[in-house]
Design an enzyme around this catalytic site. Structure first.
Site, PDB file in Angstrom:
ATOM      1  N   CYS A 183     -23.357 -11.217 -38.772  1.00 22.61           N
ATOM      2  CA  CYS A 183     -24.808 -11.333 -38.965  1.00 22.61           C
ATOM      3  C   CYS A 183     -25.075 -11.148 -40.311  1.00 22.61           C
ATOM      4  O   CYS A 183     -26.303 -11.749 -40.669  1.00 22.61           O
ATOM      5  CB  CYS A 183     -25.717 -10.783 -37.673  1.00 22.61           C
ATOM      6  SG  CYS A 183     -25.424  -9.086 -37.267  1.00 22.61           S
ATOM      7  N   GLU A 209     -31.475  -7.375 -31.807  1.00 24.31           N
ATOM      8  CA  GLU A 209     -30.946  -7.579 -33.165  1.00 24.31           C
ATOM      9  C   GLU A 209     -30.297  -9.085 -33.096  1.00 24.31           C
ATOM     10  O   GLU A 209     -29.477  -9.390 -32.235  1.00 24.31           O
ATOM     11  CB  GLU A 209     -29.722  -6.701 -33.535  1.00 24.31           C
ATOM     12  CG  GLU A 209     -30.037  -5.151 -33.535  1.00 24.31           C
ATOM     13  CD  GLU A 209     -31.005  -4.893 -34.809  1.00 24.31           C
ATOM     14  OE1 GLU A 209     -30.999  -5.419 -35.708  1.00 24.31           O
ATOM     15  OE2 GLU A 209     -31.515  -3.758 -34.631  1.00 24.31           O
ATOM     16  N   LYS A 229     -23.279  -5.868 -19.792  1.00 20.32           N
ATOM     17  CA  LYS A 229     -22.944  -7.476 -19.686  1.00 20.32           C
ATOM     18  C   LYS A 229     -22.076  -7.897 -21.357  1.00 20.32           C
ATOM     19  O   LYS A 229     -22.978  -7.871 -22.172  1.00 20.32           O
ATOM     20  CB  LYS A 229     -24.370  -7.957 -19.919  1.00 20.32           C
ATOM     21  CG  LYS A 229     -24.270  -9.579 -19.186  1.00 20.32           C
ATOM     22  CD  LYS A 229     -23.340 -10.502 -19.224  1.00 20.32           C
ATOM     23  CE  LYS A 229     -23.742 -11.611 -20.224  1.00 20.32           C
ATOM     24  NZ  LYS A 229     -22.702 -12.223 -21.002  1.00 20.32           N
ATOM     25  N   GLU A 275     -28.978 -20.490 -39.798  1.00 25.14           N
ATOM     26  CA  GLU A 275     -27.587 -19.493 -39.817  1.00 25.14           C
ATOM     27  C   GLU A 275     -26.460 -20.046 -39.422  1.00 25.14           C
ATOM     28  O   GLU A 275     -26.493 -21.220 -38.405  1.00 25.14           O
ATOM     29  CB  GLU A 275     -28.044 -18.465 -38.731  1.00 25.14           C
ATOM     30  CG  GLU A 275     -26.916 -17.406 -38.798  1.00 25.14           C
ATOM     31  CD  GLU A 275     -26.860 -16.372 -37.739  1.00 25.14           C
ATOM     32  OE1 GLU A 275     -26.770 -15.161 -38.247  1.00 25.14           O
ATOM     33  OE2 GLU A 275     -27.344 -16.535 -36.568  1.00 25.14           O
TER      34      GLU A 275
END
Lengths: 993, 993
Positions: B788, B754, B673, B883
């Site tokens: 990230c 993650e 995906k 974030e």
């Protein structure tokens, strides 16, 4: 070896001279065909000695041969064994092997014939008639005979009946022969005249299946019942009965039986008796002295057959496996020297003991003769014994020199006797066997006749294990209950522990013991009226406080040097070792565990402490991920935080310990939620860990309801991990609850989740049933099947099905059901009323969906469930699909291994499984095709040991973690990559690591 | 080395003779104090040469010294460096060190003074006045001077301004001096009369921060702007300008700049110019020939300073780190031999080139003299150069022999010049330095003067890396865009790829390509009007079919030999290597990735393929769990089944590849995906893996909505695992969904999860800002902060805060914002409108909760967000807590490291983090105290490499798995314990493993 006394030069000279004269005589009577340098046997022996892989594969083929039903099967096995790429085959053999697929029958028949022929060289007779022929032949050579009946292992009463019958028959038929044939042969004539000419050797393991070394009382009772008819008949026909010696674990039992039955009124003077003593045992001198004392006490003349011992490899290996003291001398010349020492002891007591020197070693024989002469003993007053088919020239030489010789004649069918052949082959190819050395001229006559004491220093230890590295993990040894001292300690603690029953076990938080809670009793499942103690049922508030306390404690605990944390675990292990018999006793009472099961549980708990402490030390050394110029790249580990350990009752100490100490030593704080049924044992663990040095707060003890405090803790936002072992339902619920991430939750929760099993064992057509039946029995019924690893589905290949079921079902009755305080109990109660009800209900369903072929009987008091065996179940029956967790096993017949593997895998669980097969390809297939977490080949499917057999499964058996495996601690740690740029101003330090 | 031409015996004799006469002269001019055998410097050099650990620690201390603000700090660092237990300290030093805590000021001052003094021995002058004194002194010895301005690295425009000003000033002040002091010294007089007496050496790295080796065009433009004023002034005052050579990556740029600017009208004849050539570079001969051709073409006489080269260690190490060809000769005599070769080349072109032999090696000098004599060249037509503070006796000897000598005089403050000191110290302690060998009498004169060609064979390679073991993993090398050929290939593919835009990307199930679905466009974020392609949006029915297909495919795929599966991955890696520039181009267009970011992403994808293939081969070898007599105990691994890989857009190839190929090579079937924003790159991966040999059905390609097909797949009962990288919200949702166990579900679902980060970098007071500022800049703004791992919180200790912020903020402008098709772009667009909106909104919130000290400007088209820097944020500000995933960084001032660590840890994420510090203890504390998955010390905090830096975090950053780490594959496998009882009939096979 500390052999007292050094060689006497004069005696040595005499022995050398005697030996040389024996050798000279032997030259005149060369060995017949089989030991000649020609012929298939010699060639095969030769190859075997050159290529140890070939030897292994060949002997394994010989071993499996009797079980093979067709030419195709024989050829297939031949190819699998000898086609192994590690085997360096002779080109002719290789070509033959390659061709064998095309015409199996053409190859199989001669191969089988040749091996049967080989067996025939060591088996004196298949029938009584053949035996008589052999007796006659021996007599004609002046040699007497002792008879040994070969057969499969006796694993049930029916087989024992058959064996008893065979003994009686042989006593009958041979005594009739001797009545007819009245002339004694040369060796029948002792110093005081004619000896009993009918001489029968008996192995006690073949007398009854009810031998339980840890329960000598009952075992001796059972053995005596089987022995008396034989002894009675022997007395009647004037036969001599010799007790053979087998494995070490039966040795004390055999000696006790001997001393006990021959002081019974009926047998106090007759029949004539003897017993074997194995010089390779370190205890043999002690045993022999005791035996002599006994004979003197009862003024009973006995014979002692002094042998070296035939099970050296397996005694060594089994002791090593169990970490028990190795009972045999580790160097061959030590056994030889001990043999001589015992020879003298026998000769020095020749007034009451008749020495039977059973050795093929010329030095040993010469020594005995010289020592006897030195003592002025009539050569007729002792005898030599040797095996049928071996050392014929020695027998002849001894007779020729005026010595009595008796041949040990195995009698029985050749194919079932193949095990006996393998032992002989091994003996003849052993690097240290006298016959091999002599026949292959690997030593001079002088060396062969030298005093074994002179060889000890330079001798090697063939199966010596490398010393464990310093700091390496070593499994704790289980208690050896064959030792009287162990049994006595256990009984003492079983006696003492109940004095502590009835205490109140607290909730413990931050070192504070809280008992003002609802009290719940814990009872003895074998005697539910007996209360073990009462635990304070923790509340949610207690759980909440425990989490807070743990979070605070984590901060300091995680910073304590790992060495200190390890030390605490090692302390705990030592305390457990010291209190082992007491802990065992608690488990016997609170969990209904039989002795050996409780004892193994304590060992495992000890192992978990030591293993995880050992492993964390390795993990704390940062690993270099890659050697990079100018960068120092490592990975290390950091603890996760606070977790809860939720444990089952079936391994009340071991599993709880594992779930607690793994995260603990990794630097986490842990809340202990012991199983409700075994809070008492959980309490002991909490105490031991505290005593070992775990600071207050790092561990909390929260007994209580799983649905209540357990669920509360699992869902708690401040819990970082859950270490769980238990049922599938609870496990899945925990998995789901832990998946939810609360808004203030720090970490994704890690769940270590070990659940149930529906374990299968496949019995292949070529399986060794002597081993498979007991292994299946233990796997299914050990601790009443209350192990997640327990055997529930026995899948048996059709050719062996009938034979297997017959032997297995008949053997079930040998498993004693009862109160586990009794050492012989194999099947105790189940854990509680609820379990009893659930299992009983499943048994009822089984009776509708399968055939119940066995059901044991059980005591009326206590939560007992009868051991039950079903056959021909519907494949979708509840007993086939659902976990039972009780002493119930179903046997399914299949046509092919493929079908068997499909059945194994058509299962919601994947925990343990096994295969008994002697086909290398079948074993390989099992490894790749059986969907189980723990695969057991040719052994029982329970009893995983820490480090050795990392334990855990997948599917609905668990998340794929391995308790006692070297990745386990990682579940409670986070990995941390650390990279330091060490290049400064263009230069890097020298690499020191 | 293939050095053509062998030694000419006659020339060798002459060189030996010349060398000996130079040595003889040198004896008459012994070195002054510092190189004498007495004094602190000599002792320190001596210890350094004896103990490499001491040397490292001492030089590191020297390096950090300038940044230390107090006596306490100096003593602390001294203790940390020299107190290291690996250092074998001289007892006196040890005692002093121990005592230093009690009176830091008493120790710190003299230590600092001594080291400053040491620096003073190599730095000619701090001020212009001091420099004039030195010029005078040199002149009195007949030695000319060339000036070099020392300073910190230039990392922003303001610093470049300062440097430019210093150059102009020195040209002014020294030219004024020379006007006054008109008598030339001996060495000022060349063959054709007086040479320019003012001689200035320039390093281009100090001219402007806008140097981007991969973008030479723009770099040269920026450099020229800075150079012209200097050249203009030099022309005016008749000064000579020499271009120094620095690191290899700037070499081509420097040569291009030289050739380009000196063909500009204004500078086509003046000033007098020269350039350095580094003989240690393999390319130096080629470069020199090109340079000579250029000089001839433009009839421009130039000087060439022939040096050996000063960055041998770092050139070697950096090339090794990047797996690029090492640009320098690996053996010292190879450089020496090349030096001679180039010397001859220079002398052979003395009509147009003036040779400046810059070497302290007497052999090199003697060789040049002899070769010049052989060619009848006037000794005045070339010169020797040597460093200030070194080889004074050689300078004197050369002058004495009638040769011109120029001293290279570094000018600047002593403390900032410490880096220069370290380089000199290294040179003087190097095992291969001529001066060291000579001064320590480690070789005879004859050996010292021998032709270097004769030493090559026996010479060693000091930084040689061990060969990678066969089959070991090796990281793929990124493209070196400093190579013109690489830039050209990249531009060609950036040109070609758009021709393929507009295609329809299908759903792929079982090899069938399905496009009749809703089509969704994927656009270029830098130019949203440009459509990259259209993907077919998969439906739930597609997902369902994919699961069925995968389950069927799993059965065969899991049985394929692991070697075959590995081969497919190696194929895929090769295809990626071959198509690298094309794949880079796709990422530039579809993800808005700058060149080097795209290129690194492809390297990582290649690495994942090769690494996991390498690791699975290790895992497939069963591990022996314990050596047990009579048992074969192993653990091996079996694949989990079917999983789904759900990937993010920010590493469109690498992360997707990792998530797919790890489970794939482990034997699982995988449903892909891809991220909705980068389906095009996902499609390329699907094609590459198919082309590489993955059979139909084993992989399905299901582009579509995460909420729809993603969620459907995660919840599916037949999915065994989910490999996910993406946002925290989606990650937590997957974690929760996967936790639910459906009734018919086979396995507990494994989630590799993650998620995000909120990463911090701490700048300690003693940090090397020359390195910290660029590292922070790159960590925060590389790929617009869309990693990230990107830096979001800069935590700076208060003593260095102001200096750091000043330099950092000023440097921000050097990061070009723009369309990533341009090679110099460092900050491209963010991924889409939604991201732009979210980040902009966070920036607005930041402006309310902090001070915005920098905001860049951005193009109007495309999803651009200006790089933004905040200071003095509220500690609970959204920009500090959430974030951002954009080019936004906040700087926080703290008083202590403890405060800094607390801030780092007061965070919901734990992914990456870093510390710049030159305190060993601070680095140690970071390792144990910083709660991050990946810790970076003294380097940028992004750019983890496979195997080298296993990547992943905990808390809300992830489940504690490590992509590219050696435990990663275990996530997609179940462990299987296998135990075989190998004891049959009491015997075991020989252990062969």
């Amino acid at each position: 070896m500390q052999m007292d006394g050094t060689a006497n030069p004069q005696a040595e000279r005499l022995i050398q001279a005697k030996g040389e004269s024996l050798f000279a005589l032997m030259q005149k009577y060369p060995q017949a065909g089989i030991f000649s340098k020609k012929g298939a046997y010699a060639r095969i022996m030769d190859w075997s000695m050159k290529d140890p892989v070939f030897k292994t594969q060949l002997f394994r083929f010989v071993d499996v041969l009797p079980s093979l039903q067709s030419s195709t099967e024989i050829v297939r096995h031949l190819q699998e064994y000898l086609g192994d790429k590690a085997v360096e085959l002779n080109p002719a053999l290789k070509a033959g092997l390659a061709a064998s697929s095309f015409a199996p029958a053409l190859v199989a028949a001669p191969v089988k014939a040749q091996i049967v022929d080989m067996a025939g060289q060591f088996v004196a007779a298949r029938t009584g008639d053949e035996l008589i022929k052999q007796i006659k032949k021996n007599a004609s050579l002046g040699i007497a005979t002792t008879i040994d009946l070969l057969g499969e292992a006796v694993i049930n009463a029916a087989e024992a009946d058959v064996f008893l019958e065979r003994n009686l028959e042989i006593l009958n038929s041979i005594s009739r022969y001797f009545e007819k044939e009245r002339t004694p042969c040369f060796s029948d004539l002792g110093a005081q005249g004619c000896l009993p000419r009918l001489n029968l050797s008996i192995k006690i393991s073949a007398l009854t299946p009810d031998v339980h070394p840890a329960d000598p009382e009952d075992s001796i009772k059972a053995l005596k019942n089987r022995l008396r008819p034989i002894l009675r008949r022997a007395s009647e026909v004037g036969a001599f009965i010799n007790f053979d010696m087998e494995s070490y674990k039966l040795k004390d039992l055999t000696l006790d039986l001997f001393k006990s039955i021959f002081t019974e009124e009926e047998f106090i003077t007759q029949p004539a008796i003897g017993i074997a003593i194995q010089a390779y045992l370190r205890e043999s001198e002690h045993d022999l002295k005791e035996l002599i004392a006994w004979a003197r006490k009862y003024s009973r003349p006995i014979s002692v057959r002094l042998v070296k011992g035939a099970y050296w490899d397996s005694e060594t290996i089994l002791a090593q496996q169990k970490a028990w003291p190795i009972p045999v001398w580790q160097k061959k010349p030590e056994s030889d020297a001990n043999y001589e020492k015992l020879s003298i002891l026998l000769l020095d007591n020749s007034d009451i003991i008749t020495a039977n020197f059973a050795s093929h070693n010329v030095r040993s024989c010469a020594h005995a003769i010289v020592q006897a002469e030195a003592r002025g003993i009539d050569p007729k007053a002792y005898e030599f014994q040797a095996l049928y088919g071996m050392a014929d020239e020695l027998k002849a030489a001894l007779v020729q020199s005026g010595h009595r010789v008796r041949e040990y004649c195995p009698v029985g069918e050749l194919l079932p006797g193949m095990a006996y052949l393998v032992r002989r082959l091994l003996e003849n190819t052993s690097n240290e066997g006298f016959l091999r050395i002599k026949d292959r001229n690997e030593a001079t006559t002088y060396q062969l006749l030298a005093n074994p004491l002179t060889h000890i220093a330079s001798a090697h230890e063939p199966l010596k294990q490398p010393e464990a590295a310093a700091g390496a993990f070593v499994n704790a040894a289980n208690t050896d209950y064959t030792l009287r001292s162990s049994r006595e300690k256990q009984l003492a603690d079983l006696n003492d522990v109940p004095k502590l029953f009835g205490a109140k076990w607290p909730v413990i938080i931050n070192g504070k013991r809280i008992t003002d809670r609802t009290l719940i009793s814990s009872v003895n499942p074998a005697k539910p009226s007996q209360v073990i103690g009462y635990y304070a049922k923790a509340t949610r508030e207690d759980a909440e406080l425990a989490v807070k306390t743990a979070r605070a404690a984590f901060l300091s605990w995680s910073k304590i040097p790992v060495e200190k944390r390890c030390e605490i675990l090692f302390n705990a292990a030592s305390i457990m070792e010291q209190r082992r018999f007491e802990l065992n006793a608690w488990e016997v009472y609170e969990a209904g565990k039989p002795w050996i099961e409780a004892d193994a549980d304590i060992s495992e708990a000890i192992d978990f402490c030591r293993y995880y402490a050992t492993e964390i030390k390795k993990l704390q050394v940062p690993t270099v991920t890659q050697h990079v110029p100018g960068e120092k790249c490592t990975q290390s580990w950091t603890p996760r935080g606070v977790g809860v350990a939720i444990a089952p009752w079936n391994f009340p100490l071991a599993i709880l310990t594992g779930l607690v100490v793994a995260p603990l030593v990794a630097g986490n704080a842990v809340i202990i939620k012991p199983a409700e049924q075994t809070v008492g044992v959980g309490m002991l663990l909490m105490e031991i860990l505290t005593q070992a040095g775990v600071p207050d707060g790092v561990l909390s003890f929260i007994p209580g309801s799983g649905e209540e405090v357990g669920a509360y803790l699992v869902a708690h936002k401040d819990i970082d991990f859950i270490a769980f072992t238990g049922s599938r339902d609870v496990g899945c619920k925990i998995w789901e609850t832990a998946g939810k991430v609360s808004p203030q939750q720090a970490n994704l929760k890690k769940v270590v989740c070990e659940m149930g099993g529906k374990n299968a064992l496949i019995i292949d057509n070529d399986a060794d049933l002597d081993e498979a039946v007991p292994a299946a029995l233990y796997s299914a019924f050990g601790f009443s099947g209350q192990k997640c690893s327990a055997l529930s589905r026995l899948i048996v290949l059709d050719e062996v099905y009938e034979r297997f079921v017959e032997r297995f079902v008949a053997a079930c009755a040998t498993y004693k059901v009862g109160d586990p305080v009794h050492p012989g109990t194999m099947i105790g109660p189940v854990i509680d009323e609820q379990a009893k009800h659930k299992i009983s209900e499943l048994i009822e369903s089984g009776k509708r969906e399968a055939t119940c072929v066995y059901q044991g009987s059980v005591p009326t008091e206590g939560y007992f469930v009868p051991p039950t065996v079903f056959t021909e179940p519907k494949l979708n029956a509840r007993i086939i699909k659902e976990e039972i967790f009780g002493p119930v096993v179903s046997i399914i017949k299949v046509k092919t291994l493929t079908e068997a593997f499909n059945l194994v895998n058509d299962c919601e669980y994947a925990l343990t499984g096994g295969l008994f097969s002697r086909s290398p390809k079948a074993l390989e297939r099992a490894i790749s095709e059986m969907q189980v977490g723990n695969l057991y080949l040719n052994r029982s499917i329970t009893g995983a040991m820490v480090e050795r057999h990392p334990f855990g499964g997948y599917k609905m058996s668990g998340g794929g973690t391995k308790a006692g495996g070297n990745e386990y601690l990682q579940n409670f740690l986070f990995p941390k990559s650390i990279v330091e740029n060490v290049l400064r101003r263009g230069f890097t330090p020298v690499e020191t690591s």
